[in-house]
Design an enzyme around this catalytic site. Sequence first.
Site, short mmCIF file in Angstrom:
data_model
loop_
_atom_site.label_atom_id
_atom_site.label_comp_id
_atom_site.label_asym_id
_atom_site.label_seq_id
_atom_site.Cartn_x
_atom_site.Cartn_y
_atom_site.Cartn_z
N ASP A 105 0.87 -1.18 0.00
CA ASP A 105 0.00 0.00 0.00
C ASP A 105 0.90 1.23 0.00
O ASP A 105 1.20 1.79 -1.05
CB ASP A 105 -0.92 -0.07 1.22
CG ASP A 105 -1.91 1.08 1.28
OD1 ASP A 105 -1.97 1.87 0.33
OD2 ASP A 105 -2.62 1.21 2.29
N LYS A 133 -1.10 -1.14 -4.55
CA LYS A 133 -2.06 -0.03 -4.54
C LYS A 133 -1.47 1.18 -5.27
O LYS A 133 -0.26 1.35 -5.29
CB LYS A 133 -2.37 0.37 -3.09
CG LYS A 133 -3.09 -0.69 -2.28
CD LYS A 133 -4.60 -0.46 -2.31
CE LYS A 133 -5.32 -1.38 -1.38
NZ LYS A 133 -5.49 -0.84 -0.03
N PHE A 154 -10.02 -0.96 0.01
CA PHE A 154 -9.55 -2.01 0.91
C PHE A 154 -10.01 -3.36 0.38
O PHE A 154 -11.20 -3.63 0.27
CB PHE A 154 -10.05 -1.77 2.33
CG PHE A 154 -9.25 -2.53 3.33
CD1 PHE A 154 -8.02 -2.05 3.76
CD2 PHE A 154 -9.69 -3.75 3.82
CE1 PHE A 154 -7.24 -2.76 4.67
CE2 PHE A 154 -8.92 -4.48 4.72
CZ PHE A 154 -7.70 -3.98 5.15
N VAL A 155 -9.04 -4.21 0.03
CA VAL A 155 -9.38 -5.50 -0.57
C VAL A 155 -9.19 -6.63 0.44
O VAL A 155 -8.36 -6.55 1.34
CB VAL A 155 -8.55 -5.77 -1.85
CG1 VAL A 155 -8.90 -4.78 -2.93
CG2 VAL A 155 -7.05 -5.73 -1.56
P1 IMP Z 1 2.04 -0.79 3.66
O1 IMP Z 1 3.13 -0.85 4.66
O2 IMP Z 1 1.27 0.51 3.74
O3 IMP Z 1 2.52 -1.05 2.25
O4 IMP Z 1 0.97 -1.87 4.07
C1 IMP Z 1 1.19 -3.19 3.79
C2 IMP Z 1 0.37 -4.11 4.67
O5 IMP Z 1 -0.89 -3.56 4.99
C3 IMP Z 1 0.09 -5.38 3.91
O6 IMP Z 1 1.06 -6.36 4.23
C4 IMP Z 1 -1.29 -5.77 4.38
O7 IMP Z 1 -1.18 -6.62 5.50
C5 IMP Z 1 -1.93 -4.47 4.81
N1 IMP Z 1 -2.84 -3.94 3.79
C6 IMP Z 1 -2.67 -2.85 3.00
N2 IMP Z 1 -3.70 -2.64 2.19
C7 IMP Z 1 -4.57 -3.64 2.44
C8 IMP Z 1 -5.86 -4.02 1.89
O8 IMP Z 1 -6.44 -3.38 0.99
N3 IMP Z 1 -6.43 -5.13 2.41
C9 IMP Z 1 -5.85 -5.89 3.38
N4 IMP Z 1 -4.65 -5.59 3.91
C10 IMP Z 1 -4.01 -4.47 3.46
#
Ligand code: IMP
Length: 178
Positions: A105, A133, A154-155
């Site tokens: 994300d 994302k 949010f998926v």
């Molecule tokens: P980041 O550090 O912002 O890239 O977030 C990564 C982590 O957030 C992933 O490993 C997921 O566990 C969780 N995450 C981010 N977006 C989603 C979503 O749309 N659905 C479910 N989990 C998400």
Amino acid sequence: MVHGAGVRPRELISAAAIAERVRQLGRQIDETLPPGPLTVIGVLRGAFVFMADLVRAIPREMTCDFLGVRSYGDATISSGVVEITSDLAAPIAGRQVLLVEDIADTGLTLRYLRELLAARGPASVQTCVLLSKPMLQQTPIAIDFLGFEAPDEFVVGYGLDAAQLYRNLPYIGVLPKG
Ligand code: IMP
Ligand code: MG
């Protein structure tokens, strides 16, 4: 068919489309990485379903290991804080590492884990991420192998959760707003 909280997520990527893409990723990884054994590292818990399918699509000698990570609590917005809840079972020094993550994300989790692994002296660290994302375009983070671009929603499903539910959904879906 209900997998959590009485709500049926709207299908975004079908089980068949996921299976086909995972087969392609496995082939691409095997053709791209230099010959030799791999250590495939899954990020728990979100990557466990994807990794189970992916490793069976990579026809080479490998060991599998897991990193337990908490980055979200039960909220649906990124805290930017990554906590290691369970470390690898074996050292990765000299190994060719493939890090497998469910979704990027902000990319903060992936960047943190890549640096953490790189500091342990592996021969290389490559990343394979099922979903990315739109937000990620703002973070300079390398994804070597990507499954799908995801919408800015949010998926859930295929390992991804909302408050620990929906991981067993066979497709990737979006929860209705509300
Ligand atoms: P980041 O550090 O912002 O890239 O977030 C990564 C982590 O957030 C992933 O490993 C997921 O566990 C969780 N995450 C981010 N977006 C989603 C979503 O749309 N659905 C479910 N989990 C998400
Ligand atoms: Mg995760």
